[in-house]
Design a protein around this motif. Structure first.
Motif, PDB file in Angstrom:
ATOM      1  N   UNK A  18      27.987 -19.997 -16.307  1.00 33.99           N
ATOM      2  CA  UNK A  18      27.989 -19.593 -17.716  1.00 33.99           C
ATOM      3  C   UNK A  18      26.987 -20.396 -18.537  1.00 33.99           C
ATOM      4  N   UNK A  19      26.725 -21.636 -18.116  1.00 34.74           N
ATOM      5  CA  UNK A  19      25.762 -22.491 -18.828  1.00 34.74           C
ATOM      6  C   UNK A  19      24.329 -22.181 -18.404  1.00 34.74           C
ATOM      7  N   UNK A  20      24.119 -21.933 -17.111  1.00 34.90           N
ATOM      8  CA  UNK A  20      22.773 -21.839 -16.560  1.00 34.90           C
ATOM      9  C   UNK A  20      22.211 -20.421 -16.526  1.00 34.90           C
ATOM     10  N   UNK A  21      23.035 -19.422 -16.762  1.00 33.73           N
ATOM     11  CA  UNK A  21      22.585 -18.032 -16.640  1.00 33.73           C
ATOM     12  C   UNK A  21      21.365 -17.760 -17.522  1.00 33.73           C
ATOM     13  N   UNK A  22      20.324 -17.160 -16.968  1.00 30.82           N
ATOM     14  CA  UNK A  22      19.134 -16.858 -17.777  1.00 30.82           C
ATOM     15  C   UNK A  22      19.446 -15.752 -18.795  1.00 30.82           C
ATOM     16  N   UNK A  23      18.774 -15.752 -19.917  1.00 24.59           N
ATOM     17  CA  UNK A  23      18.955 -14.687 -20.893  1.00 24.59           C
ATOM     18  C   UNK A  23      18.689 -13.320 -20.256  1.00 24.59           C
ATOM     19  N   UNK A  24      19.579 -12.379 -20.508  1.00 26.52           N
ATOM     20  CA  UNK A  24      19.433 -11.046 -19.947  1.00 26.52           C
ATOM     21  C   UNK A  24      20.202 -10.827 -18.663  1.00 26.52           C
ATOM     22  N   UNK A  25      20.706 -11.898 -18.046  1.00 27.52           N
ATOM     23  CA  UNK A  25      21.443 -11.766 -16.784  1.00 27.52           C
ATOM     24  C   UNK A  25      22.945 -11.895 -16.988  1.00 27.52           C
ATOM     25  N   UNK A  26      23.392 -11.913 -18.241  1.00 26.17           N
ATOM     26  CA  UNK A  26      24.819 -12.127 -18.524  1.00 26.17           C
ATOM     27  C   UNK A  26      25.690 -11.006 -17.956  1.00 26.17           C
ATOM     28  N   UNK A  27      25.246  -9.764 -18.101  1.00 26.77           N
ATOM     29  CA  UNK A  27      26.054  -8.644 -17.616  1.00 26.77           C
ATOM     30  C   UNK A  27      26.234  -8.709 -16.101  1.00 26.77           C
ATOM     31  N   UNK A  28      25.151  -8.991 -15.388  1.00 29.52           N
ATOM     32  CA  UNK A  28      25.223  -9.106 -13.931  1.00 29.52           C
ATOM     33  C   UNK A  28      26.186 -10.217 -13.522  1.00 29.52           C
ATOM     34  N   UNK A  29      26.129 -11.338 -14.227  1.00 31.52           N
ATOM     35  CA  UNK A  29      27.039 -12.440 -13.926  1.00 31.52           C
ATOM     36  C   UNK A  29      28.480 -12.059 -14.248  1.00 31.52           C
ATOM     37  N   UNK A  30      28.687 -11.372 -15.360  1.00 31.16           N
ATOM     38  CA  UNK A  30      30.047 -10.950 -15.730  1.00 31.16           C
ATOM     39  C   UNK A  30      30.657 -10.067 -14.646  1.00 31.16           C
ATOM     40  N   UNK A  31      29.862  -9.198 -14.061  1.00 33.28           N
ATOM     41  CA  UNK A  31      30.347  -8.321 -12.988  1.00 33.28           C
ATOM     42  C   UNK A  31      30.800  -9.158 -11.795  1.00 33.28           C
ATOM     43  N   UNK A  32      30.017 -10.178 -11.456  1.00 36.77           N
ATOM     44  CA  UNK A  32      30.381 -11.044 -10.333  1.00 36.77           C
ATOM     45  C   UNK A  32      31.648 -11.842 -10.644  1.00 36.77           C
ATOM     46  N   UNK A  33      31.722 -12.377 -11.847  1.00 35.07           N
ATOM     47  CA  UNK A  33      32.901 -13.160 -12.223  1.00 35.07           C
ATOM     48  C   UNK A  33      34.154 -12.289 -12.249  1.00 35.07           C
ATOM     49  N   UNK A  34      34.006 -11.046 -12.641  1.00 36.19           N
ATOM     50  CA  UNK A  34      35.170 -10.154 -12.754  1.00 36.19           C
ATOM     51  C   UNK A  34      35.825  -9.897 -11.404  1.00 36.19           C
TER      52      UNK A  34
END
Length: 223
Positions: free
Chosen positions: A128-144
């Motif tokens: 959540x700290x290191x995620x590059x701008x624009x990659x939040x949605x992709x990370x959210x999918x993985x976290x979900x």
């Protein structure tokens, strides 16, 4: 001037990091961070992997953040790939405190789903700290994919990581709120509730989510 019976400072600090007394190790870590020295980095990282005391581990992390990221990142990234869960967890925790996004490639899907809860929680926070701008949605999918996992503390850590991603999280939570697993649905609803009303508190959000799921005819605990 060093007397014949006095160890040079770096040697004294490094020796104290291995002392049997937690208070001595704590002071050594404090000194290593107060006056940074590149010779401390390797031993500090190594100590993080085995240090049993939480307060000392936190001081070790602080000491590492006081050194240049260009020197601390390579050994920390190496520790993330360690077979020892504490080494992985503490390295990720330290990377999240340093906050240098060049470490982002070390955050892999496998790490976010690490079977060790402490490692996974550290990975979620670091991501959540290191995620590059624009990659939040992709990370959210993985976290979900981890919704509904573990104890209350584990679920709260995941909720906080998802909330930290901002609005990119909401569509993902909306999808998870229809998951066949009632535990996943309840966790998704609780996270969304907390996202919209941070002052509500996690316990309140969880109880409200359970009621919502129960109204659908499912037990949120899967019983």
């Amino acid at each position: 001037m060093i007397t014949p019976h006095e160890e040079p400072r770096p040697h004294r600090v490094l020796h104290a990091l291995q002392h049997h007394s937690p208070s001595v190790r704590l002071r050594a870590a404090l000194e290593a961070g107060t006056a940074p020295d590149g010779r401390f980095i390797g031993p500090l990282v190594e100590r993080c992997a085995v240090e049993p005391e939480f307060s000392v581990r936190e001081m070790l992390t602080w000491a590492l953040t006081r050194h240049p990221a260009s020197l601390t990142l390579p050994p920390l990234v190496g520790e993330v790939r360690s077979r020892r869960p504490q080494a992985r967890s503490q390295a990720l925790h330290t990377l999240s405190k340093i906050g240098d996004r060049s470490a982002w490639p070390v955050i892999t899907p496998a790490l976010l789903a690490d079977p060790d809860d402490d490692v996974a929680r550290s990975a979620w926070r670091a991501a959540a700290v290191l995620v590059p701008p624009g990659a939040e949605r992709e990370l959210a999918v993985l976290l979900a994919t981890q919704l509904g996992r573990g104890t209350r503390e584990v679920r709260l850590s995941l909720s906080r990581a998802l909330i930290a991603l901002g609005e990119a999280t909401l569509p993902v939570l909306g999808g998870a709120a229809t998951d066949p697993d009632p535990v996943v649905r309840a966790h998704a609803l609780a996270t969304e509730r907390l996202w919209r009303d941070p002052d509500a508190g996690f316990e309140f959000a969880v109880e409200e989510a359970k009621r919502v799921v129960a109204l659908g005819g499912e037990d949120p605990e899967g019983r």
